[in-house]
Design a protein around this motif. Sequence first.
Motif, mmCIF file in Angstrom:
data_model
loop_
_atom_site.group_PDB
_atom_site.id
_atom_site.type_symbol
_atom_site.label_atom_id
_atom_site.label_comp_id
_atom_site.label_asym_id
_atom_site.label_seq_id
_atom_site.Cartn_x
_atom_site.Cartn_y
_atom_site.Cartn_z
ATOM 1 N N SER A 202 -46.357 -56.256 52.442
ATOM 2 C CA SER A 202 -45.886 -56.400 53.641
ATOM 3 C C SER A 202 -44.637 -57.491 53.714
ATOM 4 C CB SER A 202 -46.981 -56.780 54.509
ATOM 5 O OG SER A 202 -47.925 -55.855 54.866
ATOM 6 N N LEU A 203 -44.920 -58.537 52.971
ATOM 7 C CA LEU A 203 -43.976 -59.552 52.826
ATOM 8 C C LEU A 203 -42.866 -59.249 52.061
ATOM 9 C CD1 LEU A 203 -46.357 -62.709 51.937
ATOM 10 C CD2 LEU A 203 -45.077 -62.013 54.196
ATOM 11 N N LEU A 204 -42.829 -58.367 51.221
ATOM 12 C CA LEU A 204 -41.596 -57.858 50.537
ATOM 13 C C LEU A 204 -40.683 -57.007 51.464
ATOM 14 C CD1 LEU A 204 -40.272 -57.439 47.833
ATOM 15 C CD2 LEU A 204 -41.655 -55.343 47.253
ATOM 16 N N ILE A 205 -41.476 -55.996 52.254
ATOM 17 C CA ILE A 205 -40.707 -55.233 53.245
ATOM 18 C C ILE A 205 -40.204 -55.921 54.089
ATOM 19 C CG2 ILE A 205 -41.217 -53.448 54.624
ATOM 20 C CD1 ILE A 205 -43.151 -52.372 53.027
ATOM 21 N N ILE A 206 -40.569 -57.147 54.707
ATOM 22 C CA ILE A 206 -40.086 -57.733 55.917
ATOM 23 C C ILE A 206 -39.317 -58.727 55.514
ATOM 24 C CG2 ILE A 206 -42.120 -57.306 57.210
ATOM 25 C CD1 ILE A 206 -42.955 -60.056 57.156
ATOM 26 N N SER A 207 -39.021 -59.199 54.215
ATOM 27 C CA SER A 207 -38.074 -60.181 53.289
ATOM 28 C C SER A 207 -36.596 -60.049 54.060
ATOM 29 C CB SER A 207 -38.285 -60.306 52.014
ATOM 30 O OG SER A 207 -37.932 -58.735 51.506
ATOM 31 N N PRO A 208 -36.005 -58.821 54.247
ATOM 32 C CA PRO A 208 -34.648 -59.014 54.731
ATOM 33 C C PRO A 208 -34.525 -59.655 56.170
ATOM 34 C CG PRO A 208 -35.292 -56.662 53.876
ATOM 35 C CD PRO A 208 -36.645 -57.665 54.007
ATOM 36 N N ILE A 209 -35.699 -59.558 56.920
ATOM 37 C CA ILE A 209 -35.518 -60.398 58.315
ATOM 38 C C ILE A 209 -35.387 -61.839 57.796
ATOM 39 C CG2 ILE A 209 -36.906 -60.761 60.215
ATOM 40 C CD1 ILE A 209 -38.442 -58.466 60.104
ATOM 41 N N LEU A 210 -36.186 -62.215 56.745
ATOM 42 C CA LEU A 210 -36.080 -63.919 56.603
ATOM 43 C C LEU A 210 -34.585 -63.971 55.854
ATOM 44 C CD1 LEU A 210 -37.058 -66.543 56.073
ATOM 45 C CD2 LEU A 210 -38.107 -65.642 53.833
ATOM 46 N N PHE A 211 -34.084 -63.103 55.021
ATOM 47 C CA PHE A 211 -32.831 -63.422 54.256
ATOM 48 C C PHE A 211 -31.606 -63.302 55.328
ATOM 49 C CE2 PHE A 211 -34.813 -61.472 50.490
ATOM 50 C CZ PHE A 211 -35.330 -62.696 50.142
ATOM 51 N N TRP A 212 -31.784 -62.531 56.404
ATOM 52 C CA TRP A 212 -30.786 -62.384 57.479
ATOM 53 C C TRP A 212 -30.800 -63.703 58.373
ATOM 54 C CZ3 TRP A 212 -30.278 -62.594 62.667
ATOM 55 C CH2 TRP A 212 -29.129 -62.170 63.168
ATOM 56 N N ASN A 213 -31.868 -64.321 58.620
ATOM 57 C CA ASN A 213 -32.018 -65.346 59.346
ATOM 58 C C ASN A 213 -31.627 -66.669 58.697
ATOM 59 O OD1 ASN A 213 -33.243 -65.160 62.458
ATOM 60 N ND2 ASN A 213 -34.312 -63.291 61.161
ATOM 61 N N ILE A 214 -31.803 -66.651 57.178
ATOM 62 C CA ILE A 214 -31.457 -67.783 56.537
ATOM 63 C C ILE A 214 -29.783 -67.820 56.703
ATOM 64 C CG2 ILE A 214 -31.001 -68.769 54.385
ATOM 65 C CD1 ILE A 214 -34.032 -67.790 53.829
ATOM 66 N N GLU A 215 -29.164 -66.699 56.791
ATOM 67 C CA GLU A 215 -27.658 -66.609 56.786
ATOM 68 C C GLU A 215 -27.260 -66.803 58.081
ATOM 69 O OE1 GLU A 215 -26.559 -62.746 55.338
ATOM 70 O OE2 GLU A 215 -26.982 -63.253 53.313
ATOM 71 N N ASN A 216 -28.049 -66.667 58.986
ATOM 72 C CA ASN A 216 -27.297 -66.925 60.489
ATOM 73 C C ASN A 216 -28.455 -67.928 61.210
ATOM 74 O OD1 ASN A 216 -25.630 -64.477 60.957
ATOM 75 N ND2 ASN A 216 -27.313 -63.605 59.931
ATOM 76 N N GLU A 217 -28.831 -69.013 60.241
ATOM 77 C CA GLU A 217 -29.370 -70.009 60.996
ATOM 78 C C GLU A 217 -30.800 -69.719 61.704
ATOM 79 O OE1 GLU A 217 -26.215 -72.237 62.790
ATOM 80 O OE2 GLU A 217 -25.246 -72.694 60.886
ATOM 81 N N PHE A 218 -31.496 -68.799 61.412
ATOM 82 C CA PHE A 218 -32.533 -68.598 62.278
ATOM 83 C C PHE A 218 -32.443 -68.242 63.607
ATOM 84 C CE2 PHE A 218 -34.213 -70.188 58.124
ATOM 85 C CZ PHE A 218 -35.224 -69.363 57.967
ATOM 86 N N ILE A 219 -31.248 -67.639 64.019
ATOM 87 C CA ILE A 219 -31.067 -67.387 65.349
ATOM 88 C C ILE A 219 -32.021 -66.491 66.137
ATOM 89 C CG2 ILE A 219 -29.416 -65.237 65.090
ATOM 90 C CD1 ILE A 219 -28.974 -68.109 67.733
ATOM 91 N N THR A 220 -32.585 -65.486 65.227
ATOM 92 C CA THR A 220 -33.612 -64.774 66.133
ATOM 93 C C THR A 220 -34.781 -65.560 66.530
ATOM 94 O OG1 THR A 220 -32.868 -62.901 64.552
ATOM 95 C CG2 THR A 220 -35.131 -62.701 65.732
#
Length: 505
Positions: A202-220
Amino acid sequence: MLFKNKITTLILLASIVRCIIAFSIGLGNDEVYYLSYAQHLQWNYFDHPPLVAILIRLTTLNLTFTNGFFVRLGSVILAAANTYLMFLIGKKIKDEKTGYITALLYTSSIYTSIISGVFIMPDAPQLFFWILSLYFLTHLITDEESQSKRNQNLLLFGLSVGLCVMSKIHGIFLWIGFGLYVLLYNRKLLLNTYLYLSVLLSLLIISPILFWNIENEFITYTFHSNRVTINQGINPNSFIRELFGGVAYNNPVNYYLLIITLIACWKNKINISINHTRLLLLMSLPLIEILLFVSLFRDTLPHWSGPGYTALLILSSCYLSDIKTNYLLNKSVYYANYLILIVSLIGILALNFYPGTLGNKTEAKLGKGDVTLDMYDWDFFKHEVAKIIQKNKSDGKSKTEFIINNKWFPAAHIDNYIAQPLHLNFLAIGKLEDIHTYHWLNQYRNSIKKGDDAYYITVSNNYSDPNEIYKYDFEKINPPIIIKQFRGGKSVRNMLVYLMEGYKN
């Protein structure tokens, strides 16, 4: 064979009704906004994860057919699959009769059948993977399953939950519910390596959400936490909306059945395995109760808790399948489906033919508060705006092909119903919290340059004055040309088209 024929007929009839609804009304403001997601695929978006955008890409054949029917087709297909999955879950837990009642209850819920079954929302893929996760869990905790099958179902559960979270973050409640079940009733699973592999999957599948938010200062998470942060003071209006919204969205008949089922459960009168009873309660009540609690302090939306009710529908079908003497209860699942059919018909007729507006009647705010206008005939404006642009070109007043707006709604409607069909450039220029995913989408579009003109388009039911928003950005903002729209012979909404000259960069 009898129930298989019945379930096939139910799915076919329900799908036909959903297709009629999908074809009969325009895209709502959320739906057309999610269509904007699909214009440029990302690993995550300002508001939600990406699976709704991928679903739209699939059913529109990579945005070849972007009318409302094809945009919504994924929801219709997944609703059919969900109905059959609910049948299989009910059958697994008890018997085919239970499965059929489960499918009927699912079909009669406004949330599962219409909101997630017709409208294109993140809820559509979320609900599919939510129910698929329940399917794997009901097999996982069944005593007759072999250990290898249980391990397989554990991994499939982890996969399904990951995809559910990639649809909508609420999917994390699947692990919360199952985690509580393991800790309270089945601790021996803590010794099973496959449980941890499932979590990692599960964590592997949802990891892109984390990486995207790291790049965008956790805006979500900044955005969503601001929506649900608990402040001092009780908000009774939000709580009432969440509570009674749950009643309406799940169908009042269904809600009554859920209440008597919970009472029967309290009295230990539901004839199924105690493991399944515990599981279904833990896969439903935490999400529902937490959102009810949060609604005491902050605004919530009733459909957020929608997936949690699916497990309760399964539990209700297990209770109803044993009732033989109460005529009203036996027929209640059919009454619930009649009710949703009537509501759908009234909704289609009112949206398309109600004379005038259900909202504000003054010219300045005509239509404000009328939610039906979100889905009413945006194609009409396309032709009228085209006439204005062509006239300005012919008169030599402006040759600009830029349209701008300052908020995600009505920006998404203007973008998808006017700018794109007319092959015009569209940008949303405003604060990040106002334009949402257009902050990223703008980067892939033609940019407006110093000295350029642009049209600002707004509507009376969601009016914003460009003289306040862009007064320092353009040399001159001309008075608007007003396009009047009618429904049932009465004025329903005004569109205001401003020509703004000389962008100052």
